[in-house]
Scaffold this active site. Structure first.
Site, short mmCIF file in Angstrom:
data_model
loop_
_atom_site.label_atom_id
_atom_site.label_comp_id
_atom_site.label_asym_id
_atom_site.label_seq_id
_atom_site.Cartn_x
_atom_site.Cartn_y
_atom_site.Cartn_z
N PRO A 1 -23.05 -7.76 50.97
CA PRO A 1 -23.22 -7.72 52.42
C PRO A 1 -23.45 -9.13 52.95
CG PRO A 1 -25.17 -6.85 51.33
CD PRO A 1 -24.14 -7.07 50.27
N LYS A 2 -22.90 -9.43 54.13
CA LYS A 2 -23.06 -10.74 54.75
C LYS A 2 -24.18 -10.65 55.79
CE LYS A 2 -20.72 -14.54 57.04
NZ LYS A 2 -21.96 -14.84 57.80
N PHE A 3 -25.28 -11.33 55.50
CA PHE A 3 -26.43 -11.30 56.40
C PHE A 3 -26.23 -12.24 57.58
CE2 PHE A 3 -28.05 -9.30 52.70
CZ PHE A 3 -29.14 -8.55 53.07
N GLU B 1 -23.43 -8.51 59.08
CA GLU B 1 -22.21 -8.91 59.79
C GLU B 1 -20.94 -8.36 59.17
OE1 GLU B 1 -22.53 -13.07 61.95
OE2 GLU B 1 -22.57 -13.27 59.79
N GLY B 2 -20.97 -8.06 57.89
CA GLY B 2 -19.75 -7.64 57.20
C GLY B 2 -19.93 -7.78 55.71
#
Length: 297
Positions: free
Chosen positions: A22-24, A168-169
């Site tokens: 996961p993109k923080f 974010e993604g």
């Protein structure tokens, strides 16, 4: 320390040998623990140790000769809050000590670059990941490894369900990949939403609008400045402003809005607002892209 970068993709990469994280939504941060102490470096290379004394203190638990790559985040009301990270990053040393108590930072680590003085960047990601987990799990918060999966279906579930937590993604990496320092060797899939937004104003002049000031139907209703308008949209917004009698409005606007990278910029308010169809990947960066005015509404 040059950090690895990622290339944006529009669909979820699938295939053997891929890992998904996961993109923080935070600030990129390199943590370097030496025998002399801890240094925190932003992506730009700027040293920001004094802004995050809580993370610097926690990083003293790491063995000397350790360098980590990750994201500093601040959790608020069950989700990461980028505005609070910005507040922490901009604090003076004296103010930072106070904010560390009221807005504690967390470090979402996604790679280890050096361990006990040994440069491990040439090792495959799969091995670096194992070293990272073994290093951080015994320590616990605020230093934690980001979640990771090799299951694309679980990754797809993360992509759909985690935005409510401020994710974010996804970032996609090859398991056999060395750390691509200074290169776009990873892939990132950001959330992109196309929806209607309220146009509460525009920057520029009534005859030559430059960008729209928007309120999105999600978030805290803080106005955002769009990306620059295309020539066709500038004409359309100018025509809409003229139809409302704005063509004779003063060329200098007095109301201001905060624009990422620009600070406070003046804009002309629209009351009542117009409506525009916009595409945005997150609430802060990159800015929303205006697709069209909804003149049908």
């Amino acid at each position: 320390m040059r950090v690895a970068l990622a290339t944006a993709v529009r669909t979820l990469p699938r295939g053997a040998g891929l890992a998904y994280e996961p993109k923080f939504d935070g600030h990129r941060l390199v943590v370097a623990r030496s025998a002399a102490g801890v240094v925190l470096q932003a992506r730009s290379g700027r040293i920001v140790t004094s802004a995050f004394p809580d993370l610097a203190a926690a990083a003293l638990q790491l063995p000397a000769g350790t360098v980590l790559d990750g994201e500093v985040v601040v959790w608020h009301a069950g989700r990461t809050d980028f505005a609070l990270v910005q507040r922490r990053a901009a604090a003076t040393a004296a103010r930072a000590a106070v904010l560390a108590q009221s807005l504690p930072a967390s470090y979402a680590a996604f790679d280890v670059l050096e361990l006990a003085g040994l440069d491990v960047r040439a090792r495959p990601y799969e091995r670096r990941r194992a070293l990272l987990v073994d290093l951080l799990l015994p320590l616990g918060p605020p230093l934690q490894p980001v979640p990771m999966t090799t299951d694309p279906e679980l990754a797809a579930t993360w992509y759909e369900t985690l935005p409510a937590s401020g994710i974010e993604g996804l970032v996609v990496k090859r398991l056999d990949q060395a750390y691509p320092a200074g290169r776009r060797g990873w892939q990132k899939l950001r959330h992109t939403d196309v929806r209607d937004a309220a146009v509460v104003g525009y920057t520029g002049t009534p005859r030559r609008p430059l960008a729209l000031v928007l309120v999105l139907p999600v978030g805290d209703e803080t106005p955002l400045v769009s990306s620059p308008l295309t020539a066709a949209l500038r004409r359309e917004v100018a025509e809409a402003a003229a139809a409302r009698g704005d063509a004779e409005a003063p060329a200098t606007a007095t109301t201001t809005v905060t624009a990422i990278g620009l600070g406070e910029v003046p804009y002309h308010a629209l009351d009542p607002p117009l409506t525009a169809e916009v595409r945005h990947t997150s609430a802060r960066h990159p800015p929303p892209e205006v697709l069209r005015l909804r003149t049908d509404l």
